[in-house]
Design a protein around this motif. Sequence first.
Motif, PDB file in Angstrom:
ATOM      1  N   PRO A   1      -2.450   4.442  -0.619  1.00 50.62           N
ATOM      2  CA  PRO A   1      -1.590   4.467  -1.811  1.00 50.62           C
ATOM      3  C   PRO A   1      -1.482   5.836  -2.470  1.00 50.62           C
ATOM      4  O   PRO A   1      -0.422   6.199  -2.988  1.00 50.62           O
ATOM      5  N   GLN A   2      -2.569   6.607  -2.452  1.00 47.88           N
ATOM      6  CA  GLN A   2      -2.559   7.904  -3.139  1.00 47.88           C
ATOM      7  C   GLN A   2      -1.965   9.024  -2.299  1.00 47.88           C
ATOM      8  O   GLN A   2      -1.802  10.152  -2.779  1.00 47.88           O
TER       9      GLN A   2
ATOM     10  N   ARG B   1       0.820  -1.216   0.000  1.00 48.68           N
ATOM     11  CA  ARG B   1       0.000   0.000   0.000  1.00 48.68           C
ATOM     12  C   ARG B   1       0.850   1.260   0.000  1.00 48.68           C
ATOM     13  O   ARG B   1       0.440   2.303  -0.515  1.00 48.68           O
ATOM     14  N   SER B   2       2.022   1.176   0.617  1.00 52.13           N
ATOM     15  CA  SER B   2       2.868   2.359   0.736  1.00 52.13           C
ATOM     16  C   SER B   2       4.313   1.920   0.905  1.00 52.13           C
ATOM     17  O   SER B   2       4.594   0.732   1.124  1.00 52.13           O
ATOM     18  N   VAL B   3       5.216   2.875   0.821  1.00 56.91           N
ATOM     19  CA  VAL B   3       6.628   2.582   1.070  1.00 56.91           C
ATOM     20  C   VAL B   3       6.801   2.115   2.515  1.00 56.91           C
ATOM     21  O   VAL B   3       7.599   1.221   2.803  1.00 56.91           O
TER      22      VAL B   3
ATOM     23  N   ASP C   1       2.029   4.992  -4.094  1.00 51.11           N
ATOM     24  CA  ASP C   1       1.738   3.995  -5.116  1.00 51.11           C
ATOM     25  C   ASP C   1       2.710   4.086  -6.290  1.00 51.11           C
ATOM     26  O   ASP C   1       3.013   3.079  -6.934  1.00 51.11           O
ATOM     27  N   CYS C   2       3.205   5.292  -6.548  1.00 55.97           N
ATOM     28  CA  CYS C   2       4.212   5.470  -7.605  1.00 55.97           C
ATOM     29  C   CYS C   2       5.434   4.617  -7.314  1.00 55.97           C
ATOM     30  O   CYS C   2       5.914   3.865  -8.170  1.00 55.97           O
ATOM     31  N   TRP C   3       5.951   4.716  -6.081  1.00 50.25           N
ATOM     32  CA  TRP C   3       7.178   4.015  -5.722  1.00 50.25           C
ATOM     33  C   TRP C   3       6.970   2.513  -5.600  1.00 50.25           C
ATOM     34  O   TRP C   3       7.813   1.729  -6.041  1.00 50.25           O
ATOM     35  N   THR C   4       5.866   2.090  -4.994  1.00 51.53           N
ATOM     36  CA  THR C   4       5.651   0.652  -4.833  1.00 51.53           C
ATOM     37  C   THR C   4       5.384  -0.013  -6.185  1.00 51.53           C
ATOM     38  O   THR C   4       5.755  -1.164  -6.388  1.00 51.53           O
TER      39      THR C   4
END
Length: 364
Positions: free
Chosen positions: A191-192, A20-22, A215-218
Amino acid sequence: MVMNIADEKFERDLIDNRARSVAHLFIDRVAKSGQDEAYRFPQGGAWKSMTWAQTDTHARQIAAGLVALGVDAEDRVAIASSTRLEWVLADLGNMLAGAATTTVYPTSQLADVVHILTDSGSRVVFAEDTDQVEKLRSGREQIPDVVKVVVFDGEGDGEWVMTLDELRELGRTRLEETPDVIDDRVAGIKPQHLATLIYTSGTTGKAKGVRLSHDCWTYEASAVDSTGLLNAGDVQYLWLPLSHVFGKMLLCLPIQVGFPTVVDGRVDKIIDNLPETQPTWMGAAPRIFEKVYGKINTMMEADGGAKLKLYRWAVEVGTKVANERADGREPSGRLAIEYKLADKIILSKIRARFGGHVRYFISG
């Protein structure tokens, strides 16, 4: 190798089921690989290591310290530093606190730093050393939103500037008082939500902040992982500026895959460090690889004689193989035999001297 995208093999599940996130990605990695090496870094003339579990301890203390300073979810926390372990730990602390990292190149002029900090609304700034602190202090009246500066190398002033150790101590106290404070923060990250603000000059005017979500990084990390090019047995050498999007991606990738990363942003040490740290891959700008190649040429020319002739022959064979692979073919017949021979007697020795078992050089 040129490949039709439709023919590329990858594990779709890794992308579809990404974290979901870093912060979630990092917590998952610690759970899976707690006692494995996470980072290797220079200290006191030697290389030191930190496990994922040790990294987690540092990052949670930093995160809790930020919470104690009043940093809220998606608040911006800037990092003005060259690439080093403390940059990594500060960024992970930001992620665990639910904050967003604003990146500042340490070479930026005061006017640019003021613009980035005010435009982003950054609340706290991690500063590499006294030079960065003095730069911030000279522009303090123009950055009223910055409530605290945390210095990696330097002393605090008991008021606006504190050391990283002091922040960690503040975090330890907060964790003793509220043990679940960081887990609660991570649970609230979506995520956003904003993870990173990277400033670029764009085409005209002042630098503009590019908003990058968790979400970009994951997604980027899971997409690379899905190709199977890298695994937990790899070792990354990371020197790229972490204020750059490519550098940040190379921070997320090892958390996804689970391999250790050698962190040292000193460009003049790259060639010397490769044989010492034995990485299997490195991402960099083309100029770095040109320097490595140039040093190898100089070394071989100094040896001269039969060794130089063998080296030139091996390079010629390697170039032919590279051209074959660029056309989508593996070497065969005589070329395949020559390549195995060249690799055994020349190329393997060069790898051992200039980077251990380096398999991949990725140009950004």
